[in-house]
Design a protein around this motif. Sequence first.
Motif, PDB file in Angstrom:
ATOM      1  N   GLY A   1       2.010   6.014 -13.289  1.00 54.05           N
ATOM      2  CA  GLY A   1       2.906   5.458 -12.280  1.00 54.05           C
ATOM      3  C   GLY A   1       3.240   3.996 -12.527  1.00 54.05           C
ATOM      4  O   GLY A   1       4.282   3.519 -12.087  1.00 54.05           O
ATOM      5  N   LEU A   2       2.351   3.275 -13.204  1.00 54.84           N
ATOM      6  CA  LEU A   2       2.520   1.823 -13.329  1.00 54.84           C
ATOM      7  C   LEU A   2       2.921   1.348 -14.726  1.00 54.84           C
ATOM      8  O   LEU A   2       3.486   0.274 -14.872  1.00 54.84           O
ATOM      9  CB  LEU A   2       1.216   1.124 -12.918  1.00 54.84           C
TER      10      LEU A   2
ATOM     11  N   MET B   1       2.772  -9.879  -3.217  1.00 49.59           N
ATOM     12  CA  MET B   1       1.304  -9.937  -3.159  1.00 49.59           C
ATOM     13  C   MET B   1       0.801 -11.232  -3.782  1.00 49.59           C
ATOM     14  O   MET B   1      -0.065 -11.909  -3.224  1.00 49.59           O
ATOM     15  CB  MET B   1       0.695  -8.721  -3.878  1.00 49.59           C
TER      16      MET B   1
ATOM     17  N   ARG C   1       7.140  -2.095  -9.714  1.00 50.29           N
ATOM     18  CA  ARG C   1       7.506  -2.641  -8.409  1.00 50.29           C
ATOM     19  C   ARG C   1       7.423  -4.170  -8.423  1.00 50.29           C
ATOM     20  O   ARG C   1       6.569  -4.758  -7.745  1.00 50.29           O
ATOM     21  CB  ARG C   1       6.556  -2.108  -7.323  1.00 50.29           C
TER      22      ARG C   1
ATOM     23  N   PHE D   1       1.685  -3.886 -10.942  1.00 49.27           N
ATOM     24  CA  PHE D   1       2.931  -3.615 -10.201  1.00 49.27           C
ATOM     25  C   PHE D   1       4.137  -4.277 -10.867  1.00 49.27           C
ATOM     26  O   PHE D   1       5.273  -4.013 -10.497  1.00 49.27           O
ATOM     27  CB  PHE D   1       2.833  -4.173  -8.778  1.00 49.27           C
TER      28      PHE D   1
ATOM     29  N   LEU E   1      -4.983  -4.407 -11.012  1.00 43.71           N
ATOM     30  CA  LEU E   1      -4.098  -3.500 -10.278  1.00 43.71           C
ATOM     31  C   LEU E   1      -2.874  -4.244  -9.736  1.00 43.71           C
ATOM     32  O   LEU E   1      -1.759  -3.713  -9.784  1.00 43.71           O
ATOM     33  CB  LEU E   1      -4.804  -2.779  -9.126  1.00 43.71           C
TER      34      LEU E   1
ATOM     35  N   MET F   1      -7.273  -4.443  -2.266  1.00 44.13           N
ATOM     36  CA  MET F   1      -5.849  -4.081  -2.197  1.00 44.13           C
ATOM     37  C   MET F   1      -5.334  -3.388  -0.935  1.00 44.13           C
ATOM     38  O   MET F   1      -4.343  -3.827  -0.386  1.00 44.13           O
ATOM     39  CB  MET F   1      -5.469  -3.282  -3.447  1.00 44.13           C
ATOM     40  N   PRO F   2      -5.972  -2.350  -0.448  1.00 41.18           N
ATOM     41  CA  PRO F   2      -5.356  -1.825   0.779  1.00 41.18           C
ATOM     42  C   PRO F   2      -5.476  -2.796   1.947  1.00 41.18           C
ATOM     43  O   PRO F   2      -4.810  -2.614   2.953  1.00 41.18           O
ATOM     44  CB  PRO F   2      -6.145  -0.537   1.059  1.00 41.18           C
TER      45      PRO F   2
ATOM     46  N   ILE G   1       3.686   5.821  -5.510  1.00 37.73           N
ATOM     47  CA  ILE G   1       3.543   5.887  -6.973  1.00 37.73           C
ATOM     48  C   ILE G   1       2.531   6.976  -7.341  1.00 37.73           C
ATOM     49  O   ILE G   1       2.767   7.810  -8.208  1.00 37.73           O
ATOM     50  CB  ILE G   1       3.084   4.512  -7.523  1.00 37.73           C
ATOM     51  N   LEU G   2       1.388   6.968  -6.644  1.00 38.95           N
ATOM     52  CA  LEU G   2       0.334   7.937  -6.970  1.00 38.95           C
ATOM     53  C   LEU G   2       0.758   9.357  -6.611  1.00 38.95           C
ATOM     54  O   LEU G   2       0.466  10.305  -7.337  1.00 38.95           O
ATOM     55  CB  LEU G   2      -0.966   7.572  -6.252  1.00 38.95           C
TER      56      LEU G   2
ATOM     57  N   SER H   1      -2.420   6.557 -11.804  1.00 40.21           N
ATOM     58  CA  SER H   1      -2.115   5.122 -11.772  1.00 40.21           C
ATOM     59  C   SER H   1      -1.502   4.697 -13.098  1.00 40.21           C
ATOM     60  O   SER H   1      -0.523   3.961 -13.139  1.00 40.21           O
ATOM     61  CB  SER H   1      -3.380   4.290 -11.579  1.00 40.21           C
TER      62      SER H   1
ATOM     63  N   ASN I   1       0.827  -1.212   0.000  1.00 46.47           N
ATOM     64  CA  ASN I   1       0.000   0.000   0.000  1.00 46.47           C
ATOM     65  C   ASN I   1       0.849   1.244   0.000  1.00 46.47           C
ATOM     66  O   ASN I   1       0.549   2.226  -0.669  1.00 46.47           O
ATOM     67  CB  ASN I   1      -0.891   0.050   1.241  1.00 46.47           C
TER      68      ASN I   1
END
Lengths: 256, 340
Positions: free
Chosen positions: B45-46, B254, B247, B243, B239, B217-218, A231-232, B42, A225
């Motif tokens: 970033g991804l 995960m 990442r 990653f 999502l 996810m969180p 990232i965001l 998103s 998280n």
Amino acid sequence: MQLDRAEAIDRWTSVNVALGGVVDPELDEGLIDLGFVDDVEIAGESVNVTLRLPTYWCSANFAYIMGEDIKSAVGDLPWVSAVEVRLVDHFAMEKINKGLSEDLSFETVFGDEAGGDLDQIRRDFRVKAYLGRQAAVLQLLRRQKLAPSVIVGMSIAALERFAAAGGGDLPVQVARYLKARRAREVPSGADDLAFLDVDDRAIPVSGLLNHLRAVRRVRGSLEANAEMCRILHAARYGPQAAPFAATNGHRATSPG
Amino acid sequence: MFVTEEGEKVFVIDGHVHLWDARAQNRRNRYGETFIECFWNSHNGLTPEDQRWEWERFERYGVDVATKDLFEDGYCDLAVMLPTYLYEFYNDGFNTTEQCAALLERHPDRVILNGRCDPRDGQPGLEKLEADFERWRFKGVKLYTAEWKGASKGYSLRDPFVPAYMEKLQKLGVRNVHVHKGPTIHPLSFDAFDVRDIDEIATAFPELNFIVDHCGMPRIEDFCWIATQEPNVYGGLALIPSFIHARPVYFANMLKDLLFFVGPDRLIFGSDYAITSPKWLIEKFMAFEFDDETAREAGTPLTLDVKRKILGLNCARLYGIDVERYLSTPYMPSGSAHAA
């Protein structure tokens, strides 16, 4: 009031140290490390902290907890008489800023929109932080090839001795873990077992692997998280920002 | 269909696809702006840099672009469309069933169009659900528990008005309930990302399958725990594979937990298109392997067999798809000759 240079630097440093101890409750990482503190202004005995989060839609309740914790940490400095937290670029910023400014509770500010209570969230996330930190320590001990029977039988005093002798990342992680454990008011005397399961009971040797899985799962989730938030946040305030995302011109002043 | 270097065919369903309109003229307010802004961040970033889009395309891409990204370039044999209405933020809705139906009309064999319902809509909502079902005959619906609706800023599956909708779905034979549990907007409730409400509803309606989007996810750790106990709970991965580029270590962590706790038979690939596109995701996923320690913790290496389940076979089972038929007639762009 005119401060001499040394005193001014002291004040900046003390605010930074205080903010350094404030964590995002959901991620158990420092707000400064996460890049969420955008600006700090010190004017005499007043401190203004500007907070900007990874999205416009970040949880209002977590934002509120961060705001309360900033006020409390900075407000504890002996020379500080007033702390203002200003959340920017957020869907609930007006309400949150007003509520924090007037020291209102989250429930008072959001009324019927907010289900449950903030203290319960704090407790839930304190448990997650505690388990996540425990996972970090256990992982380091396992890497040092400590036998499972030694790990589950270890006292807090023994863990601290081992950490001090072991060096590396271990002393910091052990201190973080014990701090979170004490915050939960689990008995934490020198002779108490260093590691307990999720229900605060002793871990049998045969149960260590399952316990490790359980706490690692919590830690993995926290870390992932935090990465998503980074990232965001980077994308939101980086060169690729959406065309209308240019913020509300809140950076009227800058520190120093 | 993806074909490995060794010539192995891999059947692919993208289990999480949208066709949205977030152009300025459709945005109702600042909320509409900031909602698509989150998606855009998103995306940037991804997504690998050479695969990123222009903003104008991201606002609205339409059927032609989606066709190319999903079926021509993106290896998808089928795509599952999950509507998200958001009328409070967008004049004509963000990604409605009607909008999504445009892709179905173009590719009747390749699009699994899902419906959508909001249990807060009471009796009229139940009637609308039935009318939508008569029109599109969908096998699944999307619930967006975080959606704002007047004074309500979201709901929980524990709310008393929810079971009537589950009963209706069961009666209609709509068995797949996709529930958004992940980032973006959220209810203001005490823990916006709580996934524990899934537990009770899944127990109460064992004939329905609950696909938890973004695996909560969180709160992946809570999701893992619930999914181990409820056989009709599935992990919608959307999502999480994203990653894999930015990442990869976190992706492996995960996926490792999900494989161990949920298992390889209940995870469903999704690109979350157009937050990012399946092409690069699937290429990277097919090339991805666990190291020995990760494989041990996951309870399985990332074998071709596991990848096949995640990329298509699990979803095919939920939607009753004849995989062999698709493998023998891969997608051909219109205008080119069909496979024999």
